[in-house]
Design an enzyme around this catalytic site. Structure first.
Site, PDB file in Angstrom:
ATOM      1  N   GLY A 179      19.250  49.425 -50.491  1.00 35.86           N
ATOM      2  CA  GLY A 179      18.805  49.344 -51.879  1.00 35.86           C
ATOM      3  C   GLY A 179      18.935  50.623 -52.679  1.00 35.86           C
ATOM      4  O   GLY A 179      18.527  50.672 -53.838  1.00 35.86           O
ATOM      5  N   LYS A 217      21.828  38.928 -37.878  1.00 34.43           N
ATOM      6  CA  LYS A 217      21.872  40.314 -38.341  1.00 34.43           C
ATOM      7  C   LYS A 217      20.555  40.937 -37.918  1.00 34.43           C
ATOM      8  O   LYS A 217      19.502  40.638 -38.476  1.00 34.43           O
ATOM      9  CB  LYS A 217      22.041  40.387 -39.862  1.00 34.43           C
ATOM     10  CG  LYS A 217      22.041  41.813 -40.381  1.00 34.43           C
ATOM     11  CD  LYS A 217      22.046  41.890 -41.895  1.00 34.43           C
ATOM     12  CE  LYS A 217      21.614  43.270 -42.341  1.00 34.43           C
ATOM     13  NZ  LYS A 217      21.462  43.379 -43.796  1.00 34.43           N
TER      14      LYS A 217
END
Lengths: 257, 65
Positions: free
Chosen positions: A157, A96
């Protein structure tokens, strides 16, 4: 079910392994989510404490595919070196790829991302690029060898959901055959369902689950939303319209004064 | 010689990366390494000669999102 670089995964949910209150809660969240892929990272290890060795034992028991990241990397060189270390540690060509360009938003450095994706793809990596929903960038990433795209929903987040529905919908329309994963920014299950209803192949979550009051229950709630959204997409949702249209038949209604 | 191990200066007797890892308590553990920002595969550690001032990164699996 989604196919990433020739590997079919039996779940449309990918789950991060960070920020859980305990290893036991992490394991329970994975169990209840049914997630088929776990994201992991590499970090400095001190010979005295060896925290990484305990974590390695824990994730092996999750029995899921591992997707290591290059989180926190701000340069192409840093990301490439980190990817190499991750490939050796986790014994997988999957990476990733994160090349962060902005400290406040953790927005990808799209120029560095495309360059790092090219270098790593040429070196045999199977790159999952953490990207924005920019069409031109995504086209370039596909041209460098990426066979998956992972656009953000919102900054990492934040839990803000899908900030640019138009852009994400455009991406889906332009690349109908490329696996698309909404990575980052999801906060509640309805947002995951929304992404799946739009035809995304999977979602990647971490904070929304790990920072919930009951992470395991939230993991299951997300799993149900993801399944519901995917099923709804396959069922071909109706087109929205501006004017009302009666659902109850008009014909046969009694005429009462 | 003096090395920078994970950002901190350390004095080691080792001359190769493999020896340094053993000396620092990483013998047999699951770690990956880089020297001066370049990845050094596990198979090359025993022949990788270290120089005074080299910056050595030693990493292990960790939680990630």
């Amino acid at each position: 079910m989604p196919m990433f670089y020739g590997t079919e995964i039996a779940s449309r949910m990918m789950l991060g392994t960070a920020q859980y209150p305990s290893p036991a809660v992490l394991a329970e969240a994975f169990k209840r989510s049914g997630a088929g892929i776990a994201t992991v990272s590499v970090r400095r290890e001190a010979g005295e404490d060896q925290a990484g060795q305990a974590f390695w034992e824990l994730i092996k028991e999750l029995n899921v595919a591992l997707l290591p990241n290059t989180a926190g990397c701000h340069s192409v060189r840093e990301a490439v070196t980190t990817a190499h270390m991750a490939r050796e540690l986790f014994d997988t060509p999957w990476i990733k790829l994160e090349v962060i360009g902005h400290a406040d938003t953790l927005q990808p450095d799209i120029f560095g991302l495309a360059e790092a994706a090219r270098i790593l793809s040429e070196d045999g990596f199977q790159v999952f690029p953490y990207c924005t929903e920019d069409l031109v960038l995504c086209d370039k990433l596909l041209n460098t060898g990426c066979e998956v795209l992972m656009p953000w929903g919102a900054p990492i987040g934040t839990g803000l959901g899908l900030n640019n529905v138009y852009g994400l919908r455009s991406l889906r329309a332009h690349f109908p055959d490329v696996p698309l994963v909404v990575d980052a920014g999801l906060g509640v299950p309805s947002q995951a369902a929304q992404a799946m209803e739009m035809g995304f192949d999977a979602v990647l979550l971490n904070t929304a689950v790990a920072k919930a009051g009951d992470p395991a229950a939230m993991a299951e709630a997300f799993a149900k939303a993801v399944d519901a959204g995917a099923m709804a997409h396959a069922a071909d949702p109706m087109e929205p319209r501006d004017m009302a249209a009666p659902s109850t038949p008009v014909l046969g209604k009694a005429f009462l004064e | 010689m003096k090395l920078i191990i994970n950002g901190a200066a350390k004095e080691v007797a080792a001359t190769t990366l493999a020896e340094a890892l053993t000396e620092l308590g990483h013998g047999g553990t699951k770690v990956a390494t880089a020297v001066n920002e370049d990845f050094v595969p596990a198979g090359l550690r025993s022949t990788h000669e270290l120089r005074d001032g080299d910056r050595v990164e030693i990493v292990a699996p960790r939680q990630g999102g």
